[in-house]
Design an enzyme around this catalytic site. Structure first.
Site, mmCIF file in Angstrom:
data_model
loop_
_atom_site.group_PDB
_atom_site.id
_atom_site.type_symbol
_atom_site.label_atom_id
_atom_site.label_comp_id
_atom_site.label_asym_id
_atom_site.label_seq_id
_atom_site.Cartn_x
_atom_site.Cartn_y
_atom_site.Cartn_z
ATOM 1 N N ARG A 1 -3.003 -46.450 -18.075
ATOM 2 C CA ARG A 1 -2.256 -47.524 -17.421
ATOM 3 C C ARG A 1 -1.709 -47.055 -16.078
ATOM 4 N NH1 ARG A 1 2.623 -50.341 -16.553
ATOM 5 N NH2 ARG A 1 2.419 -52.569 -16.928
ATOM 6 N N CYS A 2 -1.152 -45.856 -16.038
ATOM 7 C CA CYS A 2 -0.622 -45.326 -14.783
ATOM 8 C C CYS A 2 -1.692 -45.249 -13.708
ATOM 9 C CB CYS A 2 -0.031 -43.930 -14.993
ATOM 10 S SG CYS A 2 1.553 -43.895 -15.828
ATOM 11 N N MET A 3 -2.935 -44.957 -14.087
ATOM 12 C CA MET A 3 -4.001 -44.730 -13.128
ATOM 13 C C MET A 3 -4.683 -46.014 -12.682
ATOM 14 S SD MET A 3 -5.877 -41.254 -14.437
ATOM 15 C CE MET A 3 -6.448 -41.991 -15.984
#
Length: 400
Positions: free
Chosen positions: A391-393
């Site tokens: 999700r962060c990426m």
């Protein structure tokens, strides 16, 4: 310059609607700037093996494409943006504001940067520039070590979720709290302001506003947004964001979720992400004490602040469902802590009941599968050294 394609659809109103377009950044030379001397300041817990990190990221992009997702790469968009003289001038002005430079070094740095083409300039803006790479003269340059950075590298650009977040058909350019990351949102805003794909898209917030990071923003349901407040997003940032989305009719209710101010729980999406319209994967060690403060638009500029309640109850009420199903990270407190640290909660839903996760979080992935969630696993041994998962990426640009 790419053809003008600004009529393509954009917009995100859900965490789990089928993902159609996503913005990624393939890690590159900026990761090679990390050393044991600077990795803490640059927010990495280790020195990644760069070629392996790129392979892992390529596999991530390939999985998305195989599932029919259009993948945009931030660096390519930046190169296309910098082909416009006004955008290039703004980008150069942005890096020259650093007070460490001094007037003479600033002039010499400008003289070199204005000679660079879009691809070279993009490379410098992302990977940084060392003192010995400029061959400058003057007092400031002579007092700096050869390996000191005049323009700092941006290894965290990999985590595209943080520097922008889409709310409906508008994009909120965020304001990153950590000094090592603040310049990321300047580049992101440059792309959204000048690239033909996005130049007609209204922008919200902005890098000069109160601190707000995309990893703290969850679109729980259409009209319902949760915002974590902790190490990165400030109370003032949450308040500004609430007023903005209410003023533009982009949300009917916002849940402010206080989270611990430490690296293990730097963002709300390190604790909780959605994997179905009514289900979350969640860190059980904090689930019982996580709370939320409901916020609604009031008359004029005032906000209506509700009473604090347990997060899971407040979220279900705001979403109009009986309860929010919880899939816990790990099977016991120790396993949960380990897998939460390894981004077990940081999954990326590409459609309801289908999520991408790091393969090393075996127990969490098993629990997801037992709950009826299809888990697509990725190797993340090197990508995870910056403390961020799928999700962060990824920054979704278009979801059903």
């Amino acid at each position: 310059m790419a053809e003008n394609v600004d009529q393509r659809p954009v917009g995100v109103r859900s965490e789990v609607g089928r993902l159609r377009t996503v913005l990624l950044h393939r890690p590159g030379p900026e990761l090679r700037r990390l050393t044991p001397r600077n990795n803490d300041a640059l927010l990495f817990d280790g020195i990644p093996w760069v070629s392996r990190a790129r392979e892992e990221h390529d596999a991530f992009a390939a999985v998305l494409r195989e599932r029919g997702v259009e993948v945009l790469h931030l660096e390519q968009l930046l190169i296309e943006t910098l082909a416009q003289p006004t955008a290039a001038a703004d980008a150069i002005d942005g890096v020259l504001t650093d007070l460490r430079l001094g007037d003479q070094l600033r002039r010499q740095l400008r003289d070199q940067l204005v000679q660079l083409g879009p691809e070279e300039l993009s490379g410098v803006l992302i990977a940084g520039l060392r003192n010995d790479e400029l061959r400058a003269t003057g007092l400031v340059s002579s007092l700096l070590a050869a390996e000191d950075f005049l323009i700092d590298p941006l290894p965290n650009l990999l985590f595209t979720r943080d520097s922008s977040v889409w709310v409906g058909d508008r994009v909120a350019v965020t304001s990153l709290a950590m000094p090592a990351r603040r310049r990321e949102t300047q580049l992101t805003e440059l792309i959204y302001a000048f690239h033909p794909r996005f130049e007609s898209v209204p922008r919200l917030h902005g890098w000069a506003r109160e601190h707000l990071e995309g990893g703290d923003v969850l679109a729980l349901a259409p009209g319902v947004i949760a915002v974590g407040v902790g190490e990165r997003t400030t109370p003032a940032g949450a308040e500004r964001f609430a007023r903005t989305v209410f003023d533009h009719g982009l949300a009917e209710q916002l849940l402010v979720v206080p989270i611990d101010q430490n690296r293990a729980t730097m963002h709300l999406d390190t604790i909780c992400t959605m994997v179905d319209v009514d289900a979350v994967v969640m860190y059980p060690n904090v689930a019982d004490r996580l709370s939320a403060i409901p916020v609604r638009p009031g008359d004029g500029r005032e906000l209506i602040i509700g009473e604090r309640a347990p997060f899971l109850e407040a979220a279900a009420t705001a979403m109009g469902i009986d309860r929010l199903r919880v899939i816990a990270t790990g099977l016991d407190p120790v396993t949960a802590e380990r897998e939460q640290w390894d981004d077990g909660n940081n999954t990326l839903a590409i459609e309801p009941r289908v999520a991408i996760a790091y393969e090393r979080n075996v127990e969490t992935n098993s629990r997801l599968e037992a709950a009826g969630i299809e888990v697509i696993t990725l190797s993340g041994s090197e990508l995870g050294s910056g403390r961020g998962g799928p999700r962060c990426m990824s920054c979704p640009v278009l979801r059903d």
